[in-house]
Enzyme design. Structure first.
Site, PDB file in Angstrom:
ATOM      1  N   ASP A 245       0.856   2.039  16.005  1.00 12.60           N
ATOM      2  CA  ASP A 245       1.233   2.563  14.698  1.00 12.60           C
ATOM      3  C   ASP A 245       2.757   2.654  14.630  1.00 12.60           C
ATOM      4  OD1 ASP A 245       0.038   4.120  12.210  1.00 12.60           O
ATOM      5  OD2 ASP A 245       1.818   5.202  12.872  1.00 12.60           O
TER       6      ASP A 245
ATOM      7  N   ASN B 262       9.674   3.513   4.327  1.00 15.01           N
ATOM      8  CA  ASN B 262       9.348   2.870   3.051  1.00 15.01           C
ATOM      9  C   ASN B 262      10.001   3.589   1.883  1.00 15.01           C
ATOM     10  OD1 ASN B 262       7.945   0.494   3.138  1.00 15.01           O
ATOM     11  ND2 ASN B 262       5.917   1.409   3.066  1.00 15.01           N
TER      12      ASN B 262
ATOM     13  N   ASP C 102       7.650  -4.246   3.998  1.00 14.27           N
ATOM     14  CA  ASP C 102       6.811  -5.413   4.286  1.00 14.27           C
ATOM     15  C   ASP C 102       7.454  -6.309   5.340  1.00 14.27           C
ATOM     16  OD1 ASP C 102       4.956  -4.556   2.486  1.00 14.27           O
ATOM     17  OD2 ASP C 102       5.498  -5.965   0.897  1.00 14.27           O
TER      18      ASP C 102
ATOM     19  N   HIS D  89       9.541  -0.804  -0.522  1.00 18.49           N
ATOM     20  CA  HIS D  89       8.348  -1.433   0.029  1.00 18.49           C
ATOM     21  C   HIS D  89       8.600  -2.880   0.461  1.00 18.49           C
ATOM     22  CE1 HIS D  89       5.543   1.831  -0.754  1.00 18.49           C
ATOM     23  NE2 HIS D  89       6.140   2.003  -1.928  1.00 18.49           N
TER      24      HIS D  89
ATOM     25  N   GLU E  94       0.195   0.595   8.257  1.00 14.53           N
ATOM     26  CA  GLU E  94       1.183   0.310   9.304  1.00 14.53           C
ATOM     27  C   GLU E  94       0.567   0.350  10.693  1.00 14.53           C
ATOM     28  OE1 GLU E  94       1.610   4.796   8.443  1.00 14.53           O
ATOM     29  OE2 GLU E  94       1.012   2.966   7.394  1.00 14.53           O
TER      30      GLU E  94
END
Length: 354
Positions: A214, A222, A231, A227, A257
């Site tokens: 994780d 973010n 990504d 975002h 994530e």
């Protein structure tokens, strides 16, 4: 014959009931089916799996028996058999095409020899009637060549069509099993592969280890950088995972994530070393926005590792890896932790409270 079959079926049924009684297994339809098939011996893979469980002294819990049923006796297995049949059909068509092509060449060679023989007869003036007969045979041979050529052409077209359909099917299957953003296996692919690898581990007794990873504080990252940048980070982590898995190992995007790596024939201590290497590679990367040059700092990952226990349910297996991941987060993040009874209990308690 009918009486013999009935007697044999009764023996299998009696043996199944005796086994369920011996191991204190409830006489449910699923359990009876499993043990009936075990004593009938019609599925060697099922027999090997049960023998492995017996050798390991594993208790036949409802999760264990349900897993056996799902893996070996569920009608869904027919879908996999259908795909295998399609592949065998392709191979058979390729072989048939090769055979017809070879036959066509042989026929052409035979026709050439007949033509040479006919020319020789005409030149020497021998047996005109026989020469006429050979001429007729030659014409028939040409007709056969034309028919064979037509068949060869049609087979080639059909083979190309089947191959095209197969490629389209494989492409659709890959797309259905891949994560669009990262290119890794998606959750569905992960779950299917986990089921197959757990089945293989039960049959062979070889280890299987799961690692869950994780990205630390990803939501905060973010919110701060957007975002689109988030990504890009997900893709960076995915590439790092892909670069460090090999053979039958599978890297997947588990959700958001969170990522997963399935490691067949790998012990937990080996997986911890791999996870620590991946963690160090990611932590060493300095993130910089390509267009603006803005420094984004570094990201880290936490990971949890669990080794499959023969007979445990897949949900329990994943939960133990998740408990180890929770332990890594609780101990300060940016680390790899192996599953223990303590961290598994901790995550269970957290789920119950939430």
């Amino acid at each position: 014959m009918y009486h013999d079959d009935l007697h044999q079926a009764a023996e299998y049924a009696h043996a199944a009931v005796a086994s369920m009684t011996r191991f204190s297994i409830p006489p449910t339809p699923i359990n009876f089916t499993i043990w009936y098939e075990y004593h009938a011996g019609r599925d060697p893979a099922l027999s090997r799996a049960i023998d492995a469980l017996l050798a390991a002294g594993t208790a036949f819990t409802p999760d264990t028996t349900l897993q056996l049923y799902e893996e070996y006796l569920n009608p869904a297995r027919m879908l996999r058999a259908s795909r295998e049949t399609t592949e065998k059909l392709q191979e058979a068509m390729d072989e048939l095409r090769s055979f017809v092509g070879s036959a066509e060449q042989d026929t052409k060679a035979y026709g050439d020899k007949l033509e040479d023989f006919s020319d020789s007869l005409d030149q020497h003036g021998h047996a005109p009637a026989f020469g006429s007969l050979v001429g007729a045979m030659l014409q028939e041979t040409r007709t056969m060549q034309e028919r064979n050529q037509s068949l060869e052409d049609r087979l080639a077209e059909t083979t190309a069509e089947v191959q095209q359909l197969r490629e389209h099917f494989e492409q659709a299957r890959r797309e259905a099993l891949s994560d669009g953003l990262t290119g890794l296996a998606n959750r569905k692919n992960f779950e299917q592969t986990l089921s197959l690898l757990a089945k293989a581990a039960m049959e062979s007794g070889e280890p299987l280890t799961l690692m869950l990873l994780d990205i630390d504080h990803f939501k905060l990252f973010n919110d701060r950088h957007g975002h689109q940048t988030g990504d890009t980070v997900l893709q960076l982590v995915a590439r790092t995972l892909s670069d460090n898995v090999k053979g039958q190992d599978l890297a997947a995007r588990y959700g958001g994530e969170e990522f997963a790596i399935l490691l067949p024939r790998t012990r937990a201590d080996q997986a911890v070393k791999l996870g620590d290497n991946i963690r160090a590679l990611i932590a060493a990367r300095k993130l910089v926005k390509r267009h603006s040059g803005e420094q984004l700092g570094r990201i880290t990952v936490s990971a949890g590792v669990a080794e499959f226990r023969i007979g445990e349910s897949l949900s329990t297996f994943v939960q133990r890896a998740d408990g180890a991941l929770y332990g890594a987060k609780r101990e300060g993040r940016n680390r790899v932790v192996a599953a223990t009874e303590t961290n598994a209990a901790a995550v269970t308690e957290t789920v119950l409270r939430s």
